[in-house]
Design a protein around this motif. Sequence first.
Motif, mmCIF file in Angstrom:
data_model
loop_
_atom_site.group_PDB
_atom_site.id
_atom_site.type_symbol
_atom_site.label_atom_id
_atom_site.label_comp_id
_atom_site.label_asym_id
_atom_site.label_seq_id
_atom_site.Cartn_x
_atom_site.Cartn_y
_atom_site.Cartn_z
ATOM 1 N N HIS A 183 43.534 19.029 -39.947
ATOM 2 C CA HIS A 183 44.441 17.933 -39.625
ATOM 3 C C HIS A 183 45.397 17.703 -40.787
ATOM 4 N N GLU A 217 50.483 15.265 -38.058
ATOM 5 C CA GLU A 217 50.437 16.316 -37.046
ATOM 6 C C GLU A 217 49.182 16.170 -36.195
ATOM 7 N N SER A 218 49.076 17.010 -35.164
ATOM 8 C CA SER A 218 47.891 16.995 -34.318
ATOM 9 C C SER A 218 46.759 17.740 -35.006
ATOM 10 N N PRO A 219 45.529 17.255 -34.871
ATOM 11 C CA PRO A 219 44.393 18.071 -35.328
ATOM 12 C C PRO A 219 44.422 19.402 -34.573
#
Lengths: 115, 115
Positions: B39, B43-45
């Motif tokens: 992560h 941002e997105s995991p």
Amino acid sequence: GALVYQYPRRTICKSGTSMRMECQAVGFQATSVAWYRQSPQKTFELIALSTVNSAIKYEQNFTQEKFPISHPNLSFSSMTVLNAYLEDRGLYLCGARDPGKDTQYFGPGTRLLVL
Amino acid sequence: GDSVTQTEGLVTLTEGLPVMLNCTYQTIYSNPFLFWYVHYLNESPRLLLKSSTDNKRTEHQGFHATLHKSSSSFHLQKSSAQLSDSALYYCALSDRTGNTRKLIFGLGTTLQVQP
């Protein structure tokens, strides 16, 4: 490729008001969507799992009355935080599962701040 | 209940040195899936690794991990840390059966790679 969008990315609401957040899967059909919350200094905690054409399953300590979820099709889900209070602040993640790859893809989250 | 325990807090390394982030788990699932997510801020995991069968190593982008049911572990390793590896890493657990794949996350480990 598979992407998950969440909207809004950040939001502030007054204590006692409600906030709706959305999750959109792009590039795949999400047969299930999971909503998680990360409270300050904690890890991601599952709120509920939503599978299309099945009942939404809420985890202990989370209820439909507080976190109603809509999952009308294989690409979209929304969740509302009703009567938000300080303990509801945190990062809300949407995880959409692509059964073809047996993988859960996450959005960037909606960060909720409650004043 | 099911739980995941990771190396806690912050791990600081010098670029080029090996990386090892510990992950152990407790579960009632007889056949669990283990995952590592990375992560980056805002941002997105993103899924980094997914476990295979018992004692089989899985690799992706220079990272590797092996599920050891005997010790309930799925440690993340890399032979040589890079500056771009600096991020938050989550180990997660789910059941292999069913269609929902509920994920149980550890608290996360922050990896900071210094020049």
